[in-house]
Design a protein around this motif. Structure first.
Motif, PDB file in Angstrom:
ATOM      1  N   LEU A 229       0.830  -1.203   0.000  1.00  0.00           N
ATOM      2  CA  LEU A 229       0.000   0.000   0.000  1.00  0.00           C
ATOM      3  C   LEU A 229       0.865   1.255   0.000  1.00  0.00           C
ATOM      4  N   SER A 230       0.418   2.268  -0.734  1.00  0.00           N
ATOM      5  CA  SER A 230       1.139   3.537  -0.762  1.00  0.00           C
ATOM      6  C   SER A 230       0.938   4.276   0.549  1.00  0.00           C
ATOM      7  N   GLN A 231       1.757   5.296   0.767  1.00  0.00           N
ATOM      8  CA  GLN A 231       1.639   6.089   1.984  1.00  0.00           C
ATOM      9  C   GLN A 231       0.293   6.793   2.071  1.00  0.00           C
ATOM     10  N   ASP A 232      -0.245   7.236   0.937  1.00  0.00           N
ATOM     11  CA  ASP A 232      -1.558   7.886   0.952  1.00  0.00           C
ATOM     12  C   ASP A 232      -2.632   6.919   1.452  1.00  0.00           C
ATOM     13  N   HIS A 233      -2.597   5.700   0.945  1.00  0.00           N
ATOM     14  CA  HIS A 233      -3.575   4.705   1.379  1.00  0.00           C
ATOM     15  C   HIS A 233      -3.409   4.384   2.863  1.00  0.00           C
ATOM     16  N   ILE A 234      -2.172   4.219   3.285  1.00  0.00           N
ATOM     17  CA  ILE A 234      -1.905   3.885   4.691  1.00  0.00           C
ATOM     18  C   ILE A 234      -2.402   4.996   5.609  1.00  0.00           C
ATOM     19  N   GLN A 235      -2.142   6.251   5.207  1.00  0.00           N
ATOM     20  CA  GLN A 235      -2.566   7.380   6.036  1.00  0.00           C
ATOM     21  C   GLN A 235      -4.084   7.436   6.145  1.00  0.00           C
ATOM     22  N   ARG A 236      -4.776   7.191   5.015  1.00  0.00           N
ATOM     23  CA  ARG A 236      -6.238   7.202   5.062  1.00  0.00           C
ATOM     24  C   ARG A 236      -6.761   6.068   5.946  1.00  0.00           C
ATOM     25  N   ILE A 237      -6.152   4.917   5.852  1.00  0.00           N
ATOM     26  CA  ILE A 237      -6.605   3.784   6.661  1.00  0.00           C
ATOM     27  C   ILE A 237      -6.437   4.092   8.146  1.00  0.00           C
ATOM     28  N   LEU A 238      -5.286   4.625   8.525  1.00  0.00           N
ATOM     29  CA  LEU A 238      -5.035   4.922   9.941  1.00  0.00           C
ATOM     30  C   LEU A 238      -5.971   6.010  10.464  1.00  0.00           C
ATOM     31  N   SER A 239      -6.149   7.074   9.667  1.00  0.00           N
ATOM     32  CA  SER A 239      -7.022   8.163  10.131  1.00  0.00           C
ATOM     33  C   SER A 239      -8.480   7.702  10.157  1.00  0.00           C
ATOM     34  N   GLY A 240      -8.882   6.897   9.181  1.00  0.00           N
ATOM     35  CA  GLY A 240     -10.249   6.387   9.165  1.00  0.00           C
ATOM     36  C   GLY A 240     -10.517   5.444  10.321  1.00  0.00           C
ATOM     37  N   TYR A 241      -9.552   4.609  10.616  1.00  0.00           N
ATOM     38  CA  TYR A 241      -9.680   3.681  11.742  1.00  0.00           C
ATOM     39  C   TYR A 241      -9.829   4.457  13.053  1.00  0.00           C
ATOM     40  N   ALA A 242      -9.006   5.490  13.207  1.00  0.00           N
ATOM     41  CA  ALA A 242      -9.079   6.305  14.427  1.00  0.00           C
ATOM     42  C   ALA A 242     -10.424   7.029  14.514  1.00  0.00           C
ATOM     43  N   SER A 243     -10.907   7.555  13.394  1.00  0.00           N
ATOM     44  CA  SER A 243     -12.175   8.279  13.377  1.00  0.00           C
ATOM     45  C   SER A 243     -13.349   7.362  13.715  1.00  0.00           C
ATOM     46  N   LEU A 244     -13.372   6.162  13.141  1.00  0.00           N
ATOM     47  CA  LEU A 244     -14.434   5.208  13.440  1.00  0.00           C
ATOM     48  C   LEU A 244     -14.414   4.817  14.912  1.00  0.00           C
ATOM     49  N   SER A 245     -13.218   4.552  15.427  1.00  0.00           N
ATOM     50  CA  SER A 245     -13.090   4.127  16.828  1.00  0.00           C
ATOM     51  C   SER A 245     -13.542   5.227  17.781  1.00  0.00           C
ATOM     52  N   LEU A 246     -13.144   6.460  17.479  1.00  0.00           N
ATOM     53  CA  LEU A 246     -13.520   7.588  18.338  1.00  0.00           C
ATOM     54  C   LEU A 246     -15.028   7.812  18.301  1.00  0.00           C
ATOM     55  N   SER A 247     -15.614   7.757  17.110  1.00  0.00           N
ATOM     56  CA  SER A 247     -17.056   7.992  16.983  1.00  0.00           C
ATOM     57  C   SER A 247     -17.860   6.955  17.755  1.00  0.00           C
ATOM     58  N   TRP A 248     -17.470   5.699  17.636  1.00  0.00           N
ATOM     59  CA  TRP A 248     -18.209   4.653  18.350  1.00  0.00           C
ATOM     60  C   TRP A 248     -17.987   4.747  19.855  1.00  0.00           C
ATOM     61  N   SER A 249     -16.778   5.116  20.249  1.00  0.00           N
ATOM     62  CA  SER A 249     -16.488   5.288  21.675  1.00  0.00           C
ATOM     63  C   SER A 249     -17.356   6.393  22.268  1.00  0.00           C
ATOM     64  N   GLN A 250     -17.571   7.461  21.519  1.00  0.00           N
ATOM     65  CA  GLN A 250     -18.418   8.556  22.002  1.00  0.00           C
ATOM     66  C   GLN A 250     -19.870   8.106  22.141  1.00  0.00           C
ATOM     67  N   LEU A 251     -20.330   7.278  21.205  1.00  0.00           N
ATOM     68  CA  LEU A 251     -21.691   6.751  21.330  1.00  0.00           C
ATOM     69  C   LEU A 251     -21.811   5.854  22.547  1.00  0.00           C
ATOM     70  N   HIS A 252     -20.740   5.138  22.856  1.00  0.00           N
ATOM     71  CA  HIS A 252     -20.718   4.284  24.051  1.00  0.00           C
ATOM     72  C   HIS A 252     -20.813   5.115  25.323  1.00  0.00           C
ATOM     73  N   SER A 253     -19.964   6.127  25.404  1.00  0.00           N
ATOM     74  CA  SER A 253     -19.829   6.847  26.672  1.00  0.00           C
ATOM     75  C   SER A 253     -20.857   7.963  26.850  1.00  0.00           C
TER      76      SER A 253
END
Length: 368
Positions: A229-253
């Motif tokens: 994977l290119s750096q652009d793809h890797i960066q999007r995957i990491l930022s998207g993963y963090a965004s999904l995790s944060l959003s769901w965590s907020q719905l939890h808490s």
């Protein structure tokens, strides 16, 4: 009408390795066409009758004093085409009626039909585009029997034809096959990026995240290089993963917001009623929401299933049954249940935001 290609160019320097096509060099043909290093001698009528582009092309004036297409020494040179694709066009325009019955075309001809439709679109052979699409509709009823090697070409074809529904159908199945068979996601990313399909790219990113989750390697950079994977793809995957995790965590808490039930309730919302609404309805709704979120977690364990989790949480709330709002308005009318307001709003958010998943990987593209 699209401008015709620029084929009427004299081939003054004929290469010695130019060959006659084995199938479509007719002694009775009246037009010689060179494509790559192959000469075709065909009947002009078959081209002009079937194609608006060829009809226009043959109306263009040739080079003064020369008669392009009348001999091997001075053929019409058709640039931007391949001999293989042109051979497929000739196969079908010269075919007998019995050979082109839709019921007689089978899956082993799929690649040929895709090529034909692409070329027919290019040369404005509208009848052949329609015929080819009818064949594809028949052949593609069950995508599970479709060899995976055809998916890229089919996706590209439907993108060319601007058939978004079929393009999405091909992409959805392609993603399923890639995940099931543990195939690389790069072909999907390349195809999706070429047509600007961020939703498809997000689906491919989610496949990669789930793979990394299985290896407990989602945030370990050393695991990325092996996937090409290119750096652009890797960066999007990491930022998207963090965004999904944060959003769901907020719905939890924190849950979601719990507005006043309806306009009439707000009209009669005295301080005691507001206090009771907060102490009773909102507390009840938050408890129910928390239960729904936990159940969604267990049903869909991957954070990439964010949208499925939301849908499941709403379904859980609907199926577990609403608690009647204890507050009644004047005349004995019962106000709308607070929790039903939450359900309606979340459902509306899911329906309205068709790019809900992609927005986590491409936030700048989906700013309201």
């Amino acid at each position: 009408m699209a401008p015709p290609p620029a084929p009427l160019v004299p081939d003054l320097l004929r290469s010695t390795d130019v060959l006659h096509d084995d199938d479509y060099y007719y002694s009775t043909g009246d037009t010689v066409i060179r494509i790559e290093n192959t000469l075709f001698k065909v009947h002009k009528l078959f081209l002009t009758y079937n194609s608006a582009v060829f009809a226009t092309m043959f109306d263009l004036p040739g080079v003064i004093g020369r008669a392009e297409g009348l001999s091997d020494d001075l053929p019409i040179v058709l640039n931007g085409e391949t001999a293989e694709n042109f051979r497929i066009i000739m196969k079908y325009v010269y075919a007998r009626p019995s050979q082109i019955q839709i019921a007689n075309v089978y899956i082993d001809a799929l690649a040929e039909i895709v090529s034909l439709v692409q070329s027919a679109h290019k040369y404005e052979m509208d009848d052949w585009v329609d015929w080819g699409l009818q064949v594809l509709t028949r052949l593609l009823r069950d995508l599970n029997s479709l060899p995976v090697e055809h998916l890229r070409a089919l996706h590209s074809l439907y993108n060319l034809l601007e058939d978004i529904a079929e393009r999405s159908r091909m992409m959805t199945h392609w993603c399923e096959v890639v995940e099931r068979d543990n195939l690389p996601i790069l072909p999907i990313l390349d195809a999706a990026e070429r047509c600007g399909d961020e939703d498809a790219m997000a689906e491919a990113y989610c496949i990669q995240i789930r793979r990394w989750e299985k290896k407990a390697a989602v945030i370990e950079p050393q695991s990325f290089s092996a996937d090409g994977l290119s750096q652009d793809h890797i960066q999007r995957i990491l930022s998207g993963y963090a965004s999904l995790s944060l959003s769901w965590s907020q719905l939890h808490s924190h849950g979601t917001s719990f507005p006043l039930p309806n306009a009439r309730f707000q009209l009669h919302a005295t301080e005691p009623r507001l206090q009771a609404h907060g102490n009773s309805c909102i507390q009840h709704s938050r408890r129910r929401w928390a239960q729904a979120v936990v159940d969604a977690d267990s049903r869909y364990p991957h954070i990439t299933q964010f949208v499925n989790r939301l849908r499941h949480a709403v379904q859980y709330l609907q199926e577990s049954g609403p608690k009647p709002d204890p507050w009644r308005l004047r005349g004995g009318e019962q106000s709308e249940d607070c929790l039903q307001n939450v359900i309606k709003r979340v459902n509306l958010d899911i329906q309205n935001d068709v790019h809900l998943l992609a927005s986590h990987f491409f936030p700048k593209s989906h700013v309201a």
